[in-house]
Design an enzyme around this catalytic site. Structure first.
Site, PDB file in Angstrom:
ATOM      1  N   ASP A   6     -57.809  26.810  26.881  1.00 28.11           N
ATOM      2  CA  ASP A   6     -56.449  25.964  27.118  1.00 28.11           C
ATOM      3  C   ASP A   6     -56.214  26.316  28.658  1.00 28.11           C
ATOM      4  O   ASP A   6     -56.975  26.879  29.484  1.00 28.11           O
ATOM      5  CB  ASP A   6     -55.305  27.038  26.467  1.00 28.11           C
ATOM      6  CG  ASP A   6     -54.010  26.543  26.490  1.00 28.11           C
ATOM      7  OD1 ASP A   6     -53.701  25.311  26.635  1.00 28.11           O
ATOM      8  OD2 ASP A   6     -53.001  27.554  26.584  1.00 28.11           O
ATOM      9  N   SER A   7     -55.073  25.890  29.095  1.00 25.95           N
ATOM     10  CA  SER A   7     -54.868  25.976  30.282  1.00 25.95           C
ATOM     11  C   SER A   7     -53.967  27.327  30.766  1.00 25.95           C
ATOM     12  O   SER A   7     -53.958  27.585  31.791  1.00 25.95           O
ATOM     13  CB  SER A   7     -53.366  25.055  30.847  1.00 25.95           C
ATOM     14  OG  SER A   7     -52.479  25.510  30.099  1.00 25.95           O
ATOM     15  N   CYS A  69     -55.537  23.020  23.558  1.00 24.54           N
ATOM     16  CA  CYS A  69     -54.617  22.609  24.705  1.00 24.54           C
ATOM     17  C   CYS A  69     -54.206  21.058  24.380  1.00 24.54           C
ATOM     18  O   CYS A  69     -55.210  20.209  24.301  1.00 24.54           O
ATOM     19  CB  CYS A  69     -54.918  22.746  26.101  1.00 24.54           C
ATOM     20  SG  CYS A  69     -54.165  21.955  27.474  1.00 24.54           S
ATOM     21  N   GLU A 148     -45.626  31.097  30.143  1.00 28.59           N
ATOM     22  CA  GLU A 148     -46.613  31.846  30.926  1.00 28.59           C
ATOM     23  C   GLU A 148     -46.063  32.917  31.704  1.00 28.59           C
ATOM     24  O   GLU A 148     -46.754  34.196  31.901  1.00 28.59           O
ATOM     25  CB  GLU A 148     -47.283  30.932  32.029  1.00 28.59           C
ATOM     26  CG  GLU A 148     -48.183  30.130  31.361  1.00 28.59           C
ATOM     27  CD  GLU A 148     -49.579  30.406  30.923  1.00 28.59           C
ATOM     28  OE1 GLU A 148     -50.147  31.531  31.529  1.00 28.59           O
ATOM     29  OE2 GLU A 148     -50.164  30.072  29.930  1.00 28.59           O
ATOM     30  N   CYS A 180     -47.859  21.496  21.564  1.00 32.69           N
ATOM     31  CA  CYS A 180     -48.089  22.284  22.815  1.00 32.69           C
ATOM     32  C   CYS A 180     -48.478  23.543  22.291  1.00 32.69           C
ATOM     33  O   CYS A 180     -47.620  24.281  21.621  1.00 32.69           O
ATOM     34  CB  CYS A 180     -47.252  22.409  24.320  1.00 32.69           C
ATOM     35  SG  CYS A 180     -47.837  23.456  25.136  1.00 32.69           S
ATOM     36  N   HIS A 182     -48.467  26.424  23.695  1.00 28.02           N
ATOM     37  CA  HIS A 182     -47.616  27.327  24.197  1.00 28.02           C
ATOM     38  C   HIS A 182     -46.161  27.820  23.421  1.00 28.02           C
ATOM     39  O   HIS A 182     -45.577  28.728  23.363  1.00 28.02           O
ATOM     40  CB  HIS A 182     -47.357  27.243  25.640  1.00 28.02           C
ATOM     41  CG  HIS A 182     -48.101  27.476  26.432  1.00 28.02           C
ATOM     42  ND1 HIS A 182     -49.406  26.787  26.891  1.00 28.02           N
ATOM     43  CD2 HIS A 182     -48.342  28.360  27.579  1.00 28.02           C
ATOM     44  CE1 HIS A 182     -50.029  27.224  27.621  1.00 28.02           C
ATOM     45  NE2 HIS A 182     -49.278  28.249  28.210  1.00 28.02           N
TER      46      HIS A 182
HETATM   47  N1  DGL Z   1     -50.956  24.719  26.079  1.00 25.00           N
HETATM   48  C1  DGL Z   1     -50.955  23.421  26.683  1.00 25.00           C
HETATM   49  C2  DGL Z   1     -50.823  22.458  25.754  1.00 25.00           C
HETATM   50  O1  DGL Z   1     -51.029  22.530  24.448  1.00 25.00           O
HETATM   51  C3  DGL Z   1     -50.356  23.487  28.017  1.00 25.00           C
HETATM   52  C4  DGL Z   1     -50.645  22.469  28.933  1.00 25.00           C
HETATM   53  C5  DGL Z   1     -49.943  22.983  30.272  1.00 25.00           C
HETATM   54  O2  DGL Z   1     -50.889  23.884  30.945  1.00 25.00           O
HETATM   55  O3  DGL Z   1     -48.936  22.291  30.733  1.00 25.00           O
HETATM   56  O4  DGL Z   1     -50.404  21.434  25.988  1.00 25.00           O
END
Ligand code: DGL
Length: 263
Positions: A6-7, A69, A148, A180, A182
Protein backbone atom coordinates in the site's frame (compact mmCIF):
# COMPACT_ATOMS: atom_id res chain seq x y z
CA UNK A 1 5.20 -15.41 1.29
CA UNK A 2 2.10 -13.39 0.57
CA UNK A 3 3.30 -9.97 -0.56
CA UNK A 4 1.05 -7.01 0.24
CA UNK A 5 1.63 -3.37 -0.53
CA UNK A 6 0.00 0.00 0.00
CA UNK A 7 1.04 3.64 -0.15
CA UNK A 8 1.28 3.64 3.65
CA UNK A 9 -0.27 2.00 6.67
CA UNK A 10 -3.87 1.81 5.32
CA UNK A 11 -3.22 -1.52 3.57
CA UNK A 12 -2.52 -3.00 6.99
CA UNK A 13 -6.32 -3.22 7.38
CA UNK A 14 -6.13 -5.85 4.61
CA UNK A 15 -3.03 -7.50 6.11
CA UNK A 16 -4.79 -7.78 9.46
CA UNK A 17 -7.76 -9.50 7.81
CA UNK A 18 -5.39 -11.93 6.05
CA UNK A 19 -3.65 -12.68 9.37
CA UNK A 20 -7.09 -13.49 10.78
CA UNK A 21 -8.34 -15.69 7.93
CA UNK A 22 -5.01 -17.38 7.06
CA UNK A 23 -3.01 -17.34 10.32
CA UNK A 24 -0.53 -19.98 9.16
CA UNK A 25 0.56 -18.06 6.05
CA UNK A 26 3.66 -15.90 6.05
CA UNK A 27 3.17 -12.23 5.19
CA UNK A 28 5.54 -9.67 3.71
CA UNK A 29 4.10 -6.14 3.77
CA UNK A 30 5.44 -2.95 2.29
CA UNK A 31 3.94 0.47 3.07
CA UNK A 32 5.35 3.39 1.13
CA UNK A 33 5.09 5.84 4.03
CA UNK A 34 7.82 8.09 2.61
CA UNK A 35 5.85 8.75 -0.59
CA UNK A 36 2.28 8.66 0.66
CA UNK A 37 -0.28 9.75 -0.44
CA UNK A 38 -0.46 8.21 -3.90
CA UNK A 39 -4.00 9.37 -4.62
CA UNK A 40 -3.09 12.91 -5.61
CA UNK A 41 -0.22 11.89 -7.90
CA UNK A 42 -0.32 11.30 -11.64
CA UNK A 43 -1.09 7.84 -13.10
CA UNK A 44 2.50 7.61 -14.44
CA UNK A 45 4.00 8.20 -10.98
CA UNK A 46 1.56 5.84 -9.25
CA UNK A 47 2.38 3.11 -11.81
CA UNK A 48 6.13 3.60 -11.32
CA UNK A 49 5.75 3.33 -7.54
CA UNK A 50 3.54 0.25 -7.87
CA UNK A 51 6.15 -1.52 -10.04
CA UNK A 52 8.94 -0.65 -7.57
CA UNK A 53 6.85 -1.98 -4.70
CA UNK A 54 6.15 -5.27 -6.52
CA UNK A 55 9.85 -5.66 -7.41
CA UNK A 56 10.73 -5.22 -3.73
CA UNK A 57 8.17 -7.82 -2.61
CA UNK A 58 9.27 -10.34 -5.26
CA UNK A 59 12.97 -9.85 -4.46
CA UNK A 60 12.16 -10.64 -0.84
CA UNK A 61 10.27 -13.87 -1.42
CA UNK A 62 6.68 -12.97 -2.33
CA UNK A 63 5.01 -15.58 -4.54
CA UNK A 64 1.67 -13.80 -4.77
CA UNK A 65 0.90 -10.11 -4.45
CA UNK A 66 -2.10 -8.31 -3.01
CA UNK A 67 -2.37 -4.71 -4.14
CA UNK A 68 -3.89 -3.41 -0.88
CA UNK A 69 -4.24 0.06 -2.35
CA UNK A 70 -7.27 1.03 -4.42
CA UNK A 71 -5.31 3.84 -6.02
CA UNK A 72 -2.50 1.60 -7.29
CA UNK A 73 -5.02 -1.08 -8.32
CA UNK A 74 -7.24 1.33 -10.23
CA UNK A 75 -4.38 2.97 -12.10
CA UNK A 76 -1.84 0.16 -12.48
CA UNK A 77 -3.75 -3.08 -11.83
CA UNK A 78 -3.73 -4.23 -15.48
CA UNK A 79 -0.11 -3.21 -15.97
CA UNK A 80 0.99 -5.25 -12.94
CA UNK A 81 -1.02 -8.26 -14.06
CA UNK A 82 0.65 -8.11 -17.49
CA UNK A 83 4.13 -7.46 -16.17
CA UNK A 84 4.42 -10.15 -13.51
CA UNK A 85 4.01 -13.91 -13.61
CA UNK A 86 2.93 -14.31 -9.99
CA UNK A 87 -0.78 -13.97 -9.24
CA UNK A 88 -1.73 -10.35 -8.52
CA UNK A 89 -4.92 -9.76 -6.52
CA UNK A 90 -6.54 -6.45 -5.68
CA UNK A 91 -9.12 -4.89 -3.39
CA UNK A 92 -11.62 -3.40 -5.84
CA UNK A 93 -13.39 -6.48 -7.25
CA UNK A 94 -14.30 -7.91 -3.80
CA UNK A 95 -15.62 -4.51 -2.67
CA UNK A 96 -17.76 -4.18 -5.80
CA UNK A 97 -19.22 -7.67 -5.39
CA UNK A 98 -20.16 -6.94 -1.77
CA UNK A 99 -21.68 -3.55 -2.62
CA UNK A 100 -23.82 -4.84 -5.49
CA UNK A 101 -25.09 -7.65 -3.29
CA UNK A 102 -25.85 -5.32 -0.38
CA UNK A 103 -27.64 -2.53 -2.25
CA UNK A 104 -31.42 -2.76 -2.46
CA UNK A 105 -31.99 0.51 -4.30
CA UNK A 106 -28.99 0.31 -6.64
CA UNK A 107 -27.84 3.75 -5.46
CA UNK A 108 -24.27 3.09 -4.46
CA UNK A 109 -21.85 5.67 -3.13
CA UNK A 110 -18.10 5.31 -3.55
CA UNK A 111 -15.46 7.33 -1.73
CA UNK A 112 -11.80 7.12 -2.68
CA UNK A 113 -8.71 9.07 -3.55
CA UNK A 114 -8.77 11.46 -6.48
CA UNK A 115 -6.86 8.99 -8.68
CA UNK A 116 -9.25 6.13 -7.87
CA UNK A 117 -12.37 8.22 -8.51
CA UNK A 118 -10.92 9.70 -11.73
CA UNK A 119 -10.18 6.20 -13.03
CA UNK A 120 -13.97 5.45 -12.88
CA UNK A 121 -13.10 1.83 -12.15
CA UNK A 122 -15.77 1.42 -9.46
CA UNK A 123 -18.46 2.79 -11.75
CA UNK A 124 -17.44 0.41 -14.53
CA UNK A 125 -17.21 -2.64 -12.31
CA UNK A 126 -20.48 -1.93 -10.45
CA UNK A 127 -22.34 -1.38 -13.74
CA UNK A 128 -20.87 -4.58 -15.15
CA UNK A 129 -22.61 -6.48 -12.34
CA UNK A 130 -25.73 -4.31 -12.15
CA UNK A 131 -26.31 -2.24 -15.31
CA UNK A 132 -29.17 -0.37 -13.60
CA UNK A 133 -27.05 0.81 -10.67
CA UNK A 134 -26.58 4.52 -10.03
CA UNK A 135 -23.04 5.13 -8.81
CA UNK A 136 -22.30 8.37 -6.95
CA UNK A 137 -18.61 8.98 -6.45
CA UNK A 138 -16.77 11.40 -4.23
CA UNK A 139 -13.01 12.00 -4.15
CA UNK A 140 -11.75 12.60 -0.60
CA UNK A 141 -8.12 13.71 -1.04
CA UNK A 142 -7.69 14.94 2.54
CA UNK A 143 -8.53 11.67 4.27
CA UNK A 144 -5.35 9.65 3.63
CA UNK A 145 -3.04 12.31 5.13
CA UNK A 146 -5.36 12.56 8.16
CA UNK A 147 -5.22 8.79 8.71
CA UNK A 148 -1.45 8.63 8.17
CA UNK A 149 -1.18 11.41 10.77
CA UNK A 150 -3.34 9.43 13.18
CA UNK A 151 -6.08 12.09 13.31
CA UNK A 152 -8.77 9.47 13.70
CA UNK A 153 -11.10 11.26 16.10
CA UNK A 154 -10.27 14.95 15.73
CA UNK A 155 -12.92 17.62 15.25
CA UNK A 156 -11.25 18.71 12.00
CA UNK A 157 -11.48 15.17 10.62
CA UNK A 158 -15.20 15.05 11.46
CA UNK A 159 -15.74 18.41 9.72
CA UNK A 160 -13.95 17.31 6.57
CA UNK A 161 -15.88 14.03 6.51
CA UNK A 162 -19.16 15.90 6.86
CA UNK A 163 -18.25 17.96 3.80
CA UNK A 164 -17.32 14.90 1.71
CA UNK A 165 -20.23 12.70 2.76
CA UNK A 166 -23.02 15.28 2.59
CA UNK A 167 -23.60 15.06 -1.21
CA UNK A 168 -23.84 11.27 -1.03
CA UNK A 169 -26.21 11.42 1.89
CA UNK A 170 -28.60 13.84 0.22
CA UNK A 171 -28.62 11.72 -2.92
CA UNK A 172 -29.89 8.82 -0.81
CA UNK A 173 -27.29 6.11 -1.34
CA UNK A 174 -28.12 2.95 0.60
CA UNK A 175 -24.61 1.51 0.31
CA UNK A 176 -21.26 3.25 0.63
CA UNK A 177 -18.02 1.65 -0.55
CA UNK A 178 -14.86 2.60 1.34
CA UNK A 179 -12.80 2.68 -1.85
CA UNK A 180 -9.51 3.24 -0.06
CA UNK A 181 -7.85 0.92 2.42
CA UNK A 182 -7.16 3.82 4.78
CA UNK A 183 -10.85 4.59 5.28
CA UNK A 184 -11.81 1.64 7.53
CA UNK A 185 -9.83 3.51 10.19
CA UNK A 186 -12.48 6.22 9.97
CA UNK A 187 -15.53 3.96 9.78
CA UNK A 188 -16.44 4.82 13.41
CA UNK A 189 -17.06 8.36 12.09
CA UNK A 190 -18.37 7.47 8.62
CA UNK A 191 -21.11 5.05 9.69
CA UNK A 192 -22.86 7.46 12.11
CA UNK A 193 -22.57 10.31 9.61
CA UNK A 194 -24.25 8.22 6.89
CA UNK A 195 -26.86 6.78 9.23
CA UNK A 196 -27.74 3.29 10.37
CA UNK A 197 -29.62 2.41 7.22
CA UNK A 198 -26.60 2.83 4.95
CA UNK A 199 -24.44 -0.25 4.56
CA UNK A 200 -20.76 0.74 4.69
CA UNK A 201 -18.53 -1.67 2.76
CA UNK A 202 -15.01 -2.35 4.01
CA UNK A 203 -13.51 -4.90 1.63
CA UNK A 204 -10.61 -6.10 3.80
CA UNK A 205 -12.28 -9.28 5.07
CA UNK A 206 -13.76 -10.00 1.64
CA UNK A 207 -10.26 -9.77 0.16
CA UNK A 208 -8.91 -12.21 2.74
CA UNK A 209 -11.73 -14.70 2.06
CA UNK A 210 -11.22 -14.37 -1.69
CA UNK A 211 -7.53 -15.11 -1.20
CA UNK A 212 -8.38 -18.20 0.87
CA UNK A 213 -10.77 -19.44 -1.84
CA UNK A 214 -8.13 -18.82 -4.48
CA UNK A 215 -5.49 -20.78 -2.57
CA UNK A 216 -7.91 -23.66 -1.95
CA UNK A 217 -8.61 -23.79 -5.69
CA UNK A 218 -4.94 -23.38 -6.70
CA UNK A 219 -2.87 -25.80 -4.59
CA UNK A 220 0.20 -25.26 -6.80
CA UNK A 221 0.30 -21.57 -5.87
CA UNK A 222 -0.58 -22.34 -2.23
CA UNK A 223 2.30 -24.84 -2.13
CA UNK A 224 4.79 -22.14 -3.10
CA UNK A 225 3.74 -19.88 -0.23
CA UNK A 226 5.55 -20.27 3.06
CA UNK A 227 3.62 -21.39 6.10
CA UNK A 228 4.85 -20.78 9.62
CA UNK A 229 3.12 -17.48 10.18
CA UNK A 230 6.20 -15.28 9.66
CA UNK A 231 5.30 -11.59 9.45
CA UNK A 232 7.50 -8.81 8.14
CA UNK A 233 6.12 -5.30 8.02
CA UNK A 234 8.34 -2.96 6.01
CA UNK A 235 7.83 0.77 5.46
CA UNK A 236 9.87 3.28 3.47
CA UNK A 237 9.95 5.65 6.45
CA UNK A 238 9.52 4.85 10.12
CA UNK A 239 7.55 7.73 11.56
CA UNK A 240 5.96 7.99 14.96
CA UNK A 241 2.53 8.38 13.38
CA UNK A 242 3.00 5.26 11.20
CA UNK A 243 4.04 3.23 14.21
CA UNK A 244 1.10 4.45 16.24
CA UNK A 245 -1.47 3.85 13.52
CA UNK A 246 0.00 0.40 12.74
CA UNK A 247 -0.25 -0.51 16.42
CA UNK A 248 -3.84 0.65 16.49
CA UNK A 249 -4.76 -1.45 13.42
CA UNK A 250 -3.31 -4.68 14.81
CA UNK A 251 -3.94 -4.06 18.48
CA UNK A 252 -0.33 -4.96 19.25
CA UNK A 253 3.02 -3.23 19.16
CA UNK A 254 4.28 -3.40 15.59
CA UNK A 255 7.92 -3.85 14.80
CA UNK A 256 8.14 -1.86 11.55
CA UNK A 257 11.29 -2.36 9.48
CA UNK A 258 12.81 0.15 7.11
CA UNK A 259 13.15 -0.58 3.38
CA UNK A 260 13.93 1.58 0.36
CA UNK A 261 12.46 0.51 -2.96
CA UNK A 262 13.37 3.40 -5.27
CA UNK A 263 17.00 2.64 -5.99
N1 DGL B 1 -4.78 3.11 0.76
C1 DGL B 1 -4.68 3.75 -0.53
C2 DGL B 1 -5.91 3.40 -1.33
O1 DGL B 1 -6.53 2.39 -1.03
C3 DGL B 1 -4.42 5.21 -0.34
C4 DGL B 1 -3.77 5.83 -1.50
C5 DGL B 1 -3.07 7.11 -1.22
O2 DGL B 1 -1.95 7.06 -0.74
O3 DGL B 1 -3.60 8.17 -1.55
O4 DGL B 1 -6.28 4.09 -2.25
Amino acid sequence: MIGIFDSGVGGMTVARAIEEVLPERSILYFGDVARTPYGSKSPATISRYAVQNCDFLLANGAKLIIVACNTAASVAGHLLQQQYEVPIMEVITPAVAQAVQASRSGRIGVIGTRATINSRIYEEEIRALNPGARVLSQACPLLVPLVEEGWLAKRETKMILRRYLHPLKVKGVDTLVLGCTHYPLLSHLIQPRMGRRVRVIDSSLAVAHKLKQYLDANPAVAGRLATGGERRYYVSDITEAAQKTAGRIFGRKMNLELAQVNK
